[in-house]
Design an enzyme around this catalytic site. Structure first.
Site, short mmCIF file in Angstrom:
data_model
loop_
_atom_site.label_atom_id
_atom_site.label_comp_id
_atom_site.label_asym_id
_atom_site.label_seq_id
_atom_site.Cartn_x
_atom_site.Cartn_y
_atom_site.Cartn_z
N ASN A 72 0.87 -1.17 0.00
CA ASN A 72 0.00 0.00 0.00
C ASN A 72 0.91 1.23 0.00
O ASN A 72 1.49 1.58 1.02
CB ASN A 72 -0.90 -0.03 1.25
CG ASN A 72 -1.72 1.25 1.38
OD1 ASN A 72 -1.80 2.05 0.45
ND2 ASN A 72 -2.32 1.43 2.55
N TRP A 73 1.04 1.83 -1.17
CA TRP A 73 1.98 2.95 -1.30
C TRP A 73 1.44 4.26 -0.72
O TRP A 73 2.17 5.24 -0.63
CB TRP A 73 2.37 3.15 -2.77
CG TRP A 73 3.35 2.15 -3.27
CD1 TRP A 73 3.98 1.19 -2.53
CD2 TRP A 73 3.83 2.00 -4.61
NE1 TRP A 73 4.82 0.45 -3.33
CE2 TRP A 73 4.74 0.93 -4.61
CE3 TRP A 73 3.57 2.67 -5.81
CZ2 TRP A 73 5.40 0.52 -5.77
CZ3 TRP A 73 4.21 2.26 -6.97
CH2 TRP A 73 5.13 1.19 -6.94
N LYS A 74 0.15 4.30 -0.41
CA LYS A 74 -0.45 5.53 0.14
C LYS A 74 -0.12 6.72 -0.77
O LYS A 74 -0.12 6.56 -1.99
CB LYS A 74 0.03 5.75 1.58
CG LYS A 74 -0.13 4.48 2.44
CD LYS A 74 0.13 4.70 3.91
CE LYS A 74 -0.09 3.38 4.64
NZ LYS A 74 0.04 3.50 6.09
N HIS A 131 -9.52 1.62 4.70
CA HIS A 131 -8.25 1.78 5.40
C HIS A 131 -8.43 2.76 6.57
O HIS A 131 -9.16 3.74 6.45
CB HIS A 131 -7.16 2.28 4.44
CG HIS A 131 -5.80 2.22 5.05
ND1 HIS A 131 -5.34 3.20 5.89
CD2 HIS A 131 -4.83 1.28 4.98
CE1 HIS A 131 -4.12 2.86 6.31
NE2 HIS A 131 -3.80 1.69 5.76
N GLU A 148 -6.67 5.11 7.65
CA GLU A 148 -6.37 6.52 7.34
C GLU A 148 -7.57 7.19 6.68
O GLU A 148 -7.82 8.38 6.88
CB GLU A 148 -5.11 6.61 6.47
CG GLU A 148 -3.86 6.33 7.32
CD GLU A 148 -2.69 5.75 6.56
OE1 GLU A 148 -2.69 5.77 5.31
OE2 GLU A 148 -1.76 5.25 7.23
N GLU A 192 -5.62 -4.54 10.72
CA GLU A 192 -4.61 -3.51 10.88
C GLU A 192 -4.88 -2.71 12.15
O GLU A 192 -5.63 -1.72 12.13
CB GLU A 192 -4.62 -2.56 9.69
CG GLU A 192 -4.31 -3.23 8.37
CD GLU A 192 -3.66 -2.28 7.39
OE1 GLU A 192 -2.55 -2.59 6.93
OE2 GLU A 192 -4.23 -1.20 7.13
N GLY A 212 2.37 2.51 10.75
CA GLY A 212 3.34 3.58 10.57
C GLY A 212 4.04 4.00 11.86
O GLY A 212 4.71 5.02 11.90
N SER A 230 3.28 -1.91 10.42
CA SER A 230 4.74 -1.99 10.62
C SER A 230 5.33 -3.35 10.29
O SER A 230 6.23 -3.84 10.99
CB SER A 230 5.10 -1.55 12.05
OG SER A 230 4.66 -0.22 12.28
N GLY A 234 2.82 -0.99 4.32
CA GLY A 234 2.93 0.41 3.96
C GLY A 234 4.38 0.81 3.78
O GLY A 234 5.00 0.56 2.74
N GLY A 235 4.97 1.40 4.81
CA GLY A 235 6.34 1.94 4.75
C GLY A 235 7.36 1.02 4.11
O GLY A 235 8.14 1.44 3.24
P1 PGA Z 1 2.75 0.49 7.67
O1 PGA Z 1 1.29 0.67 7.01
O2 PGA Z 1 3.29 -0.82 7.14
O3 PGA Z 1 3.54 1.66 7.23
O4 PGA Z 1 2.54 0.42 9.16
C1 PGA Z 1 0.43 -0.42 6.85
C2 PGA Z 1 -0.88 0.05 6.25
O5 PGA Z 1 -1.32 1.15 6.57
O6 PGA Z 1 -1.50 -0.65 5.42
#
Ligand code: PGA
Length: 250
Positions: free
Chosen positions: A10-12, A96, A98, A168, A174, A214, A235-236
């Site tokens: 997930n590149w956001k 998600h 966010e 999640e 994050g 994470s 994500g990251g």
């Molecule tokens: P993260 O994000 O790996 O940076 O914690 C995961 C996500 O939001 O899908």
């Protein structure tokens, strides 16, 4: 029932088209093509077309990070399921945290997006998870139950054959704080029982439940030993090809 592991990036809000293509050069050079895991990439909307073209003929699948529920109309700024499937998207992330935190996403809008995705053969990756306060107050299972049951309301098991769920925990996204493998397993076992109760047992057994929050090359192996962890939403650590490949090849 064996479930094929799924590792999704997930590149956001990251990567322009040239940056996305440079990443794919590295990624595709490192993949052997016979990875045990199915690999999915969710770039921002603006890079979907270019990434889709580059992935054509590879085993890596394309995903969008969100979808609107109407096919077309006066909805400025929205993107429809038809537009996504036409670009070759197979998956879409829905709900998600966010989006729930920053963009007013509710259980009802999640339900509509999920229903629209399934009508268009876009496989939803439904994200659910508790906040730190929820966990500390012992509300984790209740929050997951409510998020999943409201998202799936009105849908029949045959519309959910491909459904993917991502657990999640909001406090782990994050933050560098990963849920322990036992916390992940416990929540994901709860999700599978819940799916069996609100859909049916065979659907629950075939549904892939991912962990997200994470995830890194250093913690993926332990997570993947858990019986109800069928992959990861990353994500990251999905932003560099090196670390993403390290996770794919767990
Ligand atoms: P993260 O994000 O790996 O940076 O914690 C995961 C996500 O939001 O899908």
């Amino acid at each position: 029932m064996s479930r094929r592991p799924l590792i999704a990036a997930n590149w956001k809000l990251h990567k322009t088209v040239p940056e996305a293509l440079a990443f794919l050069d590295d990624l595709l050079a490192d993949l052997t093509g016979d990875e045990a895991a199915e690999v999915v990439i969710a770039p921002p909307f603006t890079a979907l077309e270019a990434v889709g073209r580059r992935l054509d003929g590879t085993a890596v699948r394309l995903a969008a990070q969100n979808v609107y529920w109407e096919d077309q109309g006066a909805f400025t700024g929205e993107v429809s399921p038809l537009m996504l499937t036409q670009l070759g998207c197979r998956y879409v992330i829905v709900g998600h945290s966010e989006r729930r935190q920053f963009f007013g996403e509710t259980d009802e809008t999640v339900r509509r997006r999920l229903a629209a995705a399934s009508r268009h053969e876009l496989t939803p990756i439904l994200c659910v998870g508790e906040t730190k306060d929820d966990r500390e107050a012992g509300r984790t299972d209740d929050v997951l139950t409510s998020q999943v049951s409201r998202a799936l309301e009105g849908l029949y098991p045959d519309q959910l054959q491909e459904l993917v769920v991502a657990y999640e925990p909001v406090w782990a996204i994050g933050t560098g704080l990963t849920a322990t493998v036992d916390q992940a397993q416990e929540a994901q076992a709860h999700l599978r029982l819940l799916l069996a109760r609100i859909t049916d047992k065979s659907l629950a057994n075939q549904t892939r439940i991912l962990y997200g929050g994470s995830v890194k090359p250093e913690n993926i192996n332990a997570l993947m030993t858990m019986p109800d962890v069928d992959g990861a939403l990353v994500g990251g650590a999905s932003l560099s090809a090196d670390s993403f490949v390290g996770i794919i090849q767990f």
